[in-house]
Scaffold this motif. Structure first.
Motif, short mmCIF file in Angstrom:
data_model
loop_
_atom_site.label_atom_id
_atom_site.label_comp_id
_atom_site.label_asym_id
_atom_site.label_seq_id
_atom_site.Cartn_x
_atom_site.Cartn_y
_atom_site.Cartn_z
N PHE A 19 36.18 40.87 40.30
CA PHE A 19 35.96 39.26 40.12
C PHE A 19 35.90 40.08 38.08
O PHE A 19 36.20 39.35 37.24
CB PHE A 19 34.55 38.78 40.26
N HIS A 20 34.67 41.11 38.26
CA HIS A 20 34.40 41.36 37.38
C HIS A 20 35.50 42.16 35.93
O HIS A 20 35.38 42.26 34.72
CB HIS A 20 33.20 42.66 37.08
N ASN A 23 37.56 39.37 35.14
CA ASN A 23 36.89 38.53 34.09
C ASN A 23 36.51 39.24 32.16
O ASN A 23 37.25 38.71 31.38
CB ASN A 23 35.22 38.58 34.07
N THR A 24 36.33 40.93 32.45
CA THR A 24 35.96 41.67 30.87
C THR A 24 37.72 42.53 30.59
O THR A 24 38.17 42.00 29.65
CB THR A 24 35.75 42.40 31.28
N ARG A 27 41.76 38.12 32.04
CA ARG A 27 41.12 36.73 32.16
C ARG A 27 41.63 35.74 31.04
O ARG A 27 42.48 35.06 31.07
CB ARG A 27 40.03 36.43 32.33
N TYR A 50 39.29 32.30 44.23
CA TYR A 50 38.28 32.10 42.81
C TYR A 50 38.70 30.97 41.75
O TYR A 50 39.70 30.92 40.94
CB TYR A 50 38.83 33.30 41.77
N LEU A 54 36.18 29.99 36.62
CA LEU A 54 35.72 31.27 36.52
C LEU A 54 36.47 32.07 35.55
O LEU A 54 36.75 32.95 34.91
CB LEU A 54 34.89 31.67 37.02
N GLY A 56 39.64 30.87 34.15
CA GLY A 56 39.60 30.30 32.39
C GLY A 56 41.43 29.45 32.41
O GLY A 56 42.15 28.99 33.28
N ILE A 171 28.24 31.44 39.51
CA ILE A 171 28.47 31.89 37.68
C ILE A 171 26.79 32.93 37.44
O ILE A 171 27.31 33.83 37.30
CB ILE A 171 28.72 30.73 37.08
N ASP A 209 29.79 35.94 36.58
CA ASP A 209 30.40 36.11 35.03
C ASP A 209 29.32 37.05 34.37
O ASP A 209 28.33 36.37 34.10
CB ASP A 209 30.44 34.54 34.27
#
Length: 448
Positions: A19-20, A23-24, A27, A50, A54, A56, A171, A209
């Motif tokens: 997930f990280h 996100n980084t 996303r 997901y 989160l 986007g 989150i 997040d």
């Protein structure tokens, strides 16, 4: 002119690093389309979504989470271009088998590194990570936090993610009381990591997040303490990087991903458990340090046991319950509870397998190296209940809890129980206190 096709991606994970990385890196990146996450290691996390909150704007329906077992089928049916590996505490051989599976199905295989995934904090960051699960990160993090508090600094811990529930509610999570643990419906694994900070009057953050989490933590911290999970490398760019090794598993510092990354990048390496490891194995770890990271500061450490009621152990038939991840994907056969049973003269360590029920039975099938130790599996309410039933069914006089929390907070036991705690204790020089003192002095000079 035809619109350029976005590269189609699947991210292999276990509800954390995956997930990280999304996100980084992925996303808001219009060059890629993440078709799915896959899941392994943790029970019952595939089949979720997901969520769009989160994922986007590029993912209005969220992103599905499927089983890693179906990797080849996913690649072929969804025309996947890139497979991204994003979980931890697996052998290098395991990673390359997955690479071979991806390549054989036609996809590229990626590993995203620190430059693509580490976030920068406005506050000094001290990271504590390890070469394997179960090396002693938790007691090292507690020691670092205690020393910094004694120096007068407000330390806020941020823990590597364990989002096994409703991701929309996770989150950003802030834990400052036991009520917070109940409010977020924490699993046993989460409680094991958060409770020791709460006991010390500290705040600990976690969630999904980690950009948002960091910005919230910065508002109330002088120093951020990154408390790593498994043997993953930090989500934040560390100003001081402390890595814990385990001479009970010599050589693993160079054989497991991404623990070797930590080992090579460390500013400080702690050789833990030297009070219970044999001399030759300790020397093997020293030789690995000299070989790949000779400039690291090396601290010798022990993890002495503290038992609240040792008199209840002597001459009794005991059931030993240990930290779950350490025994399962950490690969250990025993932990602090087993050592306490031997040290304080238990008459017998009761085999829990005949009494196991539900998913606990499945755990023993999956991790065949386990025998007379019961892993504290508790990734949800149902599994916690199955663990409780297994413990209560066992024909034993006393339960030895080698877990970082008191299991009686989350279940009712029908037997007397003994808690085993362990803390980091440095042996000889240098001391963590001196290293941290030098670090904060440098930070203060940079502020001026």
């Amino acid at each position: 002119m035809a619109e350029k096709r976005r590269k189609r991606v699947v991210i292999l994970g276990a509800a954390g690093r995956d997930f990280h990385n999304f996100n980084t890196f992925f996303r808001d990146n219009p060059e890629y389309e993440v078709v799915a996450f896959t899941a392994t290691q943790i029970p019952d996390i595939e089949g979720r979504i997901y969520p769009p909150e989160l994922a986007g704007e590029l993912y209005p329906n969220g992103i599905p989470i499927w089983s890693e077992d179906d990797l080849e089928k996913i690649i072929k049916e969804h025309d996947i271009d890139i497979v991204v590996f994003a979980y931890s505490d697996v052998s290098h051989e395991h990673v390359m088998h997955l690479a071979s599976r991806a390549h054989s199905a036609g996809a590229d295989f990626w590993l995203l590194g620190p430059k693509s995934t580490m976030l920068k904090s406005s506050k000094p960051v001290i990271a504590v990570t390890a070469v394997r699960t179960g090396c002693g990160k938790s007691q090292t993090s507690r020691k670092v936090a205690q020393l910094l508090q004694e120096m007068g600094y407000k330390v806020v811990a941020i823990r590597h993610p364990m989002p096994y529930g409703d991701l929309r509610k996770q989150i950003v999570q802030r834990f400052a009381s036991y009520e917070d643990l109940d409010r977020y419906e924490c699993t046993i694994e989460e409680r094991e990591e958060y409770e020791p900070y709460i006991d010390r009057g500290m705040v600990v953050y976690a969630g999904v997040d980690y950009e948002k989490i960091l910005r919230e933590a910065e508002k109330e911290a002088d120093i951020i303490l990154w408390d790593g999970g498994n043997n993953d490398f930090p989500f934040y760019e560390p100003d001081l990087w402390i890595v814990v090794t385990d001479p009970h598993r010599p050589g693993h510092e160079l054989k497991y991903h991404p623990g070797e990354t930590n080992f090579r990048a460390a500013d400080v390496i702690i050789i833990n458990k030297i009070d219970t490891a044999n001399r030759d194995d300790i020397q093997k770890v020293r030789e690995s340090i000299e070989k790949v990271n000779p400039n690291a500061i090396v601290i010798d450490g022990a993890s002495p046991l503290y038992v609240d009621k040792p008199e209840l152990i002597k001459g009794k038939r005991v059931l030993v319950v240990e930290d779950g991840p350490t025994l399962t994907h950490g690969g250990m056969k025993y932990g602090a509870g087993y050592i306490a049973a031997k040290k304080y003269g238990a008459a017998e360590i009761v085999d829990p397998r005949p009494y196991a029920v539900g998913s606990i039975v499945d755990t023993y099938k999956k991790y065949s190296h386990l025998d007379v130790i019961l892993p504290a599996m508790g990734y949800g309410a149902k599994q916690i209940k199955e663990l409780e039933e297994t413990i209560n069914r066992a024909d034993a006089d006393v339960v030895i809890m080698g877990t970082p929390i008191d299991l009686r907070r989350v279940m009712k036991l029908n037997k007397p129980a003994v808690r085993v705690r362990y803390e980091l204790e440095e042996i000889g020089e240098p001391k963590l206190k001196d290293i941290l003192k030098d670090f904060v002095e440098k930070c203060e000079k940079l502020k001026k």
